[in-house]
Design an enzyme around this catalytic site. Structure first.
Site, PDB file in Angstrom:
ATOM      1  N   HIS A 269       1.817  14.154  23.931  1.00 52.99           N
ATOM      2  CA  HIS A 269       0.363  14.374  23.895  1.00 52.99           C
ATOM      3  C   HIS A 269      -0.435  13.090  24.055  1.00 52.99           C
ATOM      4  O   HIS A 269      -1.634  13.138  24.296  1.00 52.99           O
ATOM      5  CB  HIS A 269      -0.022  15.066  22.577  1.00 52.99           C
ATOM      6  CG  HIS A 269       0.472  16.479  22.507  1.00 52.99           C
ATOM      7  ND1 HIS A 269      -0.358  17.567  22.559  1.00 52.99           N
ATOM      8  CD2 HIS A 269       1.725  16.980  22.429  1.00 52.99           C
ATOM      9  CE1 HIS A 269       0.348  18.673  22.491  1.00 52.99           C
ATOM     10  NE2 HIS A 269       1.625  18.346  22.408  1.00 52.99           N
TER      11      HIS A 269
ATOM     12  N   ASP B 223      -6.794   7.392  25.428  1.00 53.25           N
ATOM     13  CA  ASP B 223      -6.562   8.713  24.852  1.00 53.25           C
ATOM     14  C   ASP B 223      -5.652   9.506  25.786  1.00 53.25           C
ATOM     15  O   ASP B 223      -5.790   9.393  27.014  1.00 53.25           O
ATOM     16  CB  ASP B 223      -7.912   9.454  24.719  1.00 53.25           C
ATOM     17  CG  ASP B 223      -7.937  10.397  23.531  1.00 53.25           C
ATOM     18  OD1 ASP B 223      -6.846  10.864  23.135  1.00 53.25           O
ATOM     19  OD2 ASP B 223      -9.021  10.680  23.007  1.00 53.25           O
TER      20      ASP B 223
HETATM   21  C1  G6P Z   1      -2.874  13.287  17.859  1.00 53.18           C
HETATM   22  C2  G6P Z   1      -1.387  13.446  18.045  1.00 53.18           C
HETATM   23  C3  G6P Z   1      -0.856  14.595  17.216  1.00 53.18           C
HETATM   24  C4  G6P Z   1      -1.299  14.441  15.779  1.00 53.18           C
HETATM   25  C5  G6P Z   1      -2.807  14.304  15.689  1.00 53.18           C
HETATM   26  C6  G6P Z   1      -3.317  14.123  14.254  1.00 53.18           C
HETATM   27  O1  G6P Z   1      -3.557  14.361  18.425  1.00 53.18           O
HETATM   28  O2  G6P Z   1      -1.075  13.642  19.415  1.00 53.18           O
HETATM   29  O3  G6P Z   1       0.549  14.648  17.269  1.00 53.18           O
HETATM   30  O4  G6P Z   1      -0.865  15.531  15.005  1.00 53.18           O
HETATM   31  O5  G6P Z   1      -3.199  13.198  16.472  1.00 53.18           O
HETATM   32  O6  G6P Z   1      -2.707  13.021  13.636  1.00 53.18           O
HETATM   33  P1  G6P Z   1      -1.786  13.165  12.350  1.00 53.18           P
HETATM   34  O7  G6P Z   1      -1.115  11.852  12.229  1.00 53.18           O
HETATM   35  O8  G6P Z   1      -2.727  13.474  11.250  1.00 53.18           O
HETATM   36  O9  G6P Z   1      -0.831  14.295  12.585  1.00 53.18           O
END
Ligand code: G6P
Length: 487
Positions: A170, A382
């Protein structure tokens, strides 16, 4: 077996529901972040299974029990991988958030290459792979998501477990010069080549990956054209493609058309005395360029004093990774900057920057999207940025404008009708804001309706089908890319 008849098993660090301690009681809350918001509607639509961490390491908490109601309501199975506090510290906060996250976002000076993090990352990946092996069958399609879990295919194979596997990253994939700084670069890239399909957000990310392969595994031969290409590794072949992630367009558009949401949007405009609203919405993360954005608002007000009292900048910052020092420091920096800009420019009846540090429920967020005249989406880097797409989907009156960082994956698709900026160029961003402020109704409508058509067509369901097709199609041919994806 066709992609839509195989059971879909999603594996990610976070589940779509997270456990949170509120007023001394554990509650189930919807998860935040691009990955969860994109995938939750897909599993809700087609069923299947989701395997992930519950979000807590408290051994006393009955995560499975708490998540059971959520699972039956959502219409798919949820399985949690329990992690200890040490595992969370090394694998999640350490390797994922202090090494891969900054490195892959081109911010290598923020990396802490601690070898203990790497060891814990491997241990936890093995633990995940054991759960995947136990809960799935050879007929399932196992779709692994994001940088936390890049070793799943390798570990499944080492256990002798045969599964059809796809991996989607992602976040951006860095160019070779940056990736080469990773002490475990060879092991990591080798692990990625064990998946049957590896997907990236943009063609540029895919090119960066094949560039790294070229340097580290010169035996790899890339062939084919279109959005998905083949890589011949000698003993096996894998597929590598670009699949820009999207949103459930209709869900957002329908929400923005709801009476309560429109009323709430009107309420927001009225509270801001119908001044033009510039909106920023992000997790509070250093990749999102929030301090630079506030500085560009300051530049705007200095350069174009006619806009004083005419615009409001509303920044919604959703709390994130608060346990990490850098995120806490960033919060302080943003708060000081907001204070400084408001201190310099406010006058009775007008405060230029409205800053909210909390998460908003989806319909409240839709009301802000609907109320905003301009979305200012300026990450330093991003993978995609779904806020840009959500804003357009909610802009049902087609009178908004999107200012977008050229370093967001979304720019590779939306470059023609978004106003692209370099987030480091404060004067350039200020100029863009001033320009779109003066766009007439027709110009706004023309750009916004094209943006909306594009996001409507390449929505989240298109994305899933496209990835799964690439995973199972016998021949790739000239695999179709998203509309207008140029890099
Ligand atoms: C991004 C990443 C995700 C992640 C999200 C939130 O979108 O690609 O994998 O879950 O951030 O971050 P966190 O560390 O809270 O999961």
């Amino acid at each position: 077996m066709e992609s839509n008849t195989r059971r879909l098993v999603v594996v990610s660090n976070r589940l779509p529901a997270a456990l949170a301690l509120e007023d001394g009681r554990w509650q189930v809350r919807a998860g935040a972040g691009g990955l969860v918001s994109a995938l939750a509607p897909v599993l809700r639509d087609r069923g299947g299974m989701w395997i992930g961490w519950s979000g807590t390491s408290d051994p006393e908490v009955d995560a499975a029990g708490l998540l059971a109601d959520f699972s039956s309501e959502a219409g798919y199975d949820l399985y949690t991988v329990p992690l200890t506090a040490d595992e969370v510290a090394g694998y999640y906060f350490g390797f994922s958030n202090e090494i891969i996250w900054p490195l892959f976002h081109d911010l290598q000076t923020r990396c802490r290459f601690d070898p203990d993090y790497w060891r814990m990352y491997l241990d936890v990946n093995f633990k995940f792979a054991e759960v995947v092996a136990r809960k799935t069958t050879p007929d399932d399609y196992v779709w692994i998501h994001d940088y936390h879990l890049m070793h799943q295919a390798l570990f499944l194979k080492s256990m002798g477990v045969k599964r059809r596997t796809g991996f989607f990253l992602h976040i951006p994939f860095p160019p070779p010069d940056i990736f080469m700084k990773l002490p475990w670069r060879w092991k990591l890239i080798q692990a990625l080549t064990e998946f049957d399909l590896v997907g990236f957000q943009t063609l540029q990310d895919r090119r960066n990956f094949t560039g790294c392969l070229h340097r580290l595994m010169p035996e790899a031969r890339v062939s084919g054209r279109g959005a998905v290409v083949s890589v011949d590794m000698g003993s096996r072949t894998l597929r590598v493609g670009a699949f820009p992630i999207s949103i459930d367009f209709n869900q957002f558009a329908d929400m923005a058309r709801r009476r309560e949401v429109a009323d709430r949007a009107f309420g927001i405009k009225e509270a801001l005395r119908h001044r033009k609203i510039i909106l920023g919405v992000d997790r509070l993360d250093y990749t999102k360029g929030i301090p630079e954005r506030i500085r560009s608002i300051k530049t705007l007000l200095r350069r174009y004093p006619d806009l004083k009292g005419q615009v409001n900048f509303v920044q919604i910052a959703v709390p994130s990774r608060e346990e990490v020092d850098e995120y806490r420091e960033l919060r302080t920096e943003i708060e000081q900057l907001v204070g400084r800009v408001n201190g310099e420019f406010s006058f009775p009846g007008w405060v230029p920057v409205h800053y909210h540090y909390r998460s908003f429920p989806p319909d409240e967020l839709a009301a802000y999207y609907l109320a905003a005249d301009t979305a200012l989406v300026t990450p330093l880097r991003d993978g995609m940025n779904l806020v840009a797409k959500e804003y357009c989907a909610c802009n049902v009156d087609e009178d908004g404008a999107l200012i977008l960082s050229e370093f967001a994956g979304a720019a590779a698709q939306l470059q023609k009708n978004a106003y692209l900026v370099n987030p480091y160029d404060l004067e350039g961003v200020a100029k863009a804001l001033h320009r779109v402020f003066h766009w007439d109704k027709e110009e706004r409508r023309r750009h916004m309706s094209r943006l909306r058509d594009q996001i409507r067509r390449n929505n989240i369901y298109w994305w899933v089908d496209s990835f799964l097709q690439a995973g199972i199609a016998k021949n790739l041919g000239d695999f179709p890319a998203a509309d207008a994806m140029t890099y």
